[in-house]
Design a protein around this motif. Structure first.
Motif, PDB file in Angstrom:
ATOM      1  N   ASP A 196       0.770  -1.096   0.024  1.00 45.82           N
ATOM      2  CA  ASP A 196      -0.117  -0.051  -0.046  1.00 45.82           C
ATOM      3  C   ASP A 196       0.833   1.022  -0.011  1.00 45.82           C
ATOM      4  O   ASP A 196       1.445   1.604   0.903  1.00 45.82           O
ATOM      5  CB  ASP A 196      -0.848   0.079   1.165  1.00 45.82           C
ATOM      6  N   ARG A 201      -2.323   2.914  -4.306  1.00 50.22           N
ATOM      7  CA  ARG A 201      -3.854   3.408  -3.625  1.00 50.22           C
ATOM      8  C   ARG A 201      -4.868   3.193  -4.965  1.00 50.22           C
ATOM      9  O   ARG A 201      -4.636   4.103  -5.822  1.00 50.22           O
ATOM     10  CB  ARG A 201      -3.651   4.541  -2.779  1.00 50.22           C
ATOM     11  N   ARG A 223      -3.427  -5.283   0.788  1.00 45.06           N
ATOM     12  CA  ARG A 223      -4.050  -4.156   1.337  1.00 45.06           C
ATOM     13  C   ARG A 223      -5.260  -3.802   0.642  1.00 45.06           C
ATOM     14  O   ARG A 223      -5.347  -3.633  -0.492  1.00 45.06           O
ATOM     15  CB  ARG A 223      -2.684  -3.176   1.650  1.00 45.06           C
ATOM     16  N   PRO A 225      -6.700  -0.876   0.660  1.00 52.99           N
ATOM     17  CA  PRO A 225      -6.718   0.345   0.006  1.00 52.99           C
ATOM     18  C   PRO A 225      -6.413   0.266  -1.533  1.00 52.99           C
ATOM     19  O   PRO A 225      -6.462   1.170  -2.449  1.00 52.99           O
ATOM     20  CB  PRO A 225      -5.828   1.408   0.544  1.00 52.99           C
ATOM     21  N   ASP A 250     -11.173  -2.006   2.910  1.00 47.38           N
ATOM     22  CA  ASP A 250     -11.131  -0.647   3.343  1.00 47.38           C
ATOM     23  C   ASP A 250     -12.285  -0.239   3.384  1.00 47.38           C
ATOM     24  O   ASP A 250     -12.974   0.036   2.469  1.00 47.38           O
ATOM     25  CB  ASP A 250     -10.226  -0.051   2.167  1.00 47.38           C
ATOM     26  N   PRO A 251     -12.730   0.123   4.673  1.00 51.96           N
ATOM     27  CA  PRO A 251     -11.878  -0.004   5.857  1.00 51.96           C
ATOM     28  C   PRO A 251     -12.168  -1.586   6.460  1.00 51.96           C
ATOM     29  O   PRO A 251     -12.744  -2.216   5.744  1.00 51.96           O
ATOM     30  CB  PRO A 251     -12.894   0.757   6.907  1.00 51.96           C
ATOM     31  N   GLU A 252     -11.243  -1.765   7.339  1.00 51.14           N
ATOM     32  CA  GLU A 252     -11.007  -3.248   7.913  1.00 51.14           C
ATOM     33  C   GLU A 252     -11.226  -3.000   9.417  1.00 51.14           C
ATOM     34  O   GLU A 252     -10.457  -2.287   9.910  1.00 51.14           O
ATOM     35  CB  GLU A 252      -9.679  -3.809   7.507  1.00 51.14           C
TER      36      GLU A 252
END
Length: 310
Positions: A196, A201, A223, A225, A250-252
């Motif tokens: 990330d 991103r 990741r 994002p 994302d979000p986590e």
């Protein structure tokens, strides 16, 4: 800064924020000794940045237990006064196994079957094979090297994408990251294994998703994002993709009402490709090897490039 030199039996290693028997054993196997931070030259840190201690000047090397270090970067923990390593590649074999399971779970319609009741009329026509397909691995580092032979064993062509474009052993084609769009357009499925960073991103977004095929599955074991989840949902809801299998979000964790949960061509696993319960056990042999390298003045595994965020 170069690694240390001399006999590993003289290495003084602190482990924090808590002691761990696997890492203690690794230090002792390498001939070092576990000491308090105030007496150490090396810190092995298995916590997050929130509890990270002020480092004595004597600390020459900090070994972090995670592959992704963005939270440490954001917290301005990492400096240029000493060596830093992350765990990039340490957990690659298990994560690669999970990525393959997610991809097969999607393409073989196991995911949809588990979310429906004997929906043969829907499931049967959508079952696909990896034989003859092209799977791209975006961010083909340690995970990519482990995943490549697993995909090849299933009959897939592997298209590896990494930052440099240097050949990934076993891959049919390797491309540099600036050719990611080209890789996506050639792929039946994509596995995300990149760090990330600002450059990665939302690399999967409203612009890049249409490069994939209507039967494509997107697998993310890196990741959250890396994916614009709103864009992903729109593509899935519109039938523009085969499905998505995500071990990270994302979000986590995602909200309980996240619409991805409602789709029968989506599987969400709770960030368990590298289960926390086995983290230090998996890390231990790599730590022992790095301690030996440090003592010999050699190059450390998974050395962080300070300023690049990985």
């Amino acid at each position: 800064m170069a690694a240390g030199s001399g006999d590993s039996r003289g290495l003084r290693v602190a482990i924090g924020p808590n002691q761990d028997r696997h890492l203690t054993d690794a230090v002792e196997v390498a001939g070092g000794s576990v000491v308090p931070l105030s007496e150490a030259q090396i810190l092995v840190w298995i916590g997050g940045p929130d509890r990270f201690p002020e480092l004595p000047d004597a600390i020459e090397w900090v070994a972090l237990s995670t592959a992704g270090i963005e939270h440490f970067v954001d917290a301005e923990v990492i400096d240029d006064k000493r060596l830093w390593t992350n765990a990039s590649g340490f957990y690659a074999r298990g994560v690669a196994e999970h990525a393959l399971a997610l991809l097969l779970g999607g393409t073989r319609q196991i995911v949809r079957s588990a979310k429906t009741r004997w929906a043969k009329g829907t499931v049967d026509p959508a079952v696909r094979t990896l034989r003859g397909s092209t799977v791209s691995i975006i961010g083909a580092g340690g995970i990519g090297r482990e995943l490549t032979p697993l995909l090849k064993a299933c009959g897939a062509t592997v298209l590896a994408v990494n930052r440099s474009g240097h050949t990934v052993d076993g891959a049919d084609v390797t491309m540099s990251a600036d050719r990611t769009d080209e890789a996506l357009a050639q792929s039946d499925h994509v596995v995300l294994a990149a760090p990330d960073t600002p450059e990665t991103r939302h690399m999967i977004n409203d612009r890049t998703l249409p490069l994939l095929k209507p039967h494509s599955w997107v697998v993310n074991v890196a990741r959250g994002p890396l994916i614009d989840q709103a864009a992903l949902y729109r593509a899935l809801a519109a039938g523009a993709l085969g499905g998505a299998a995500l071990d990270v979000t994302d979000p986590e964790p995602p909200a309980d009402d996240d619409p991805l949960f409602d789709l029968d061509n989506v599987v969400l696993t709770p960030h368990v490709a590298n289960p926390a319960g086995r983290l230090t056990e998996e890390m231990a042999p790599f730590l022992a090897e790095n301690l030996r390298r440090f003592a010999a003045g050699g190059e450390l595994l998974s050395l962080v490039e300070v300023g690049k965020g990985y």
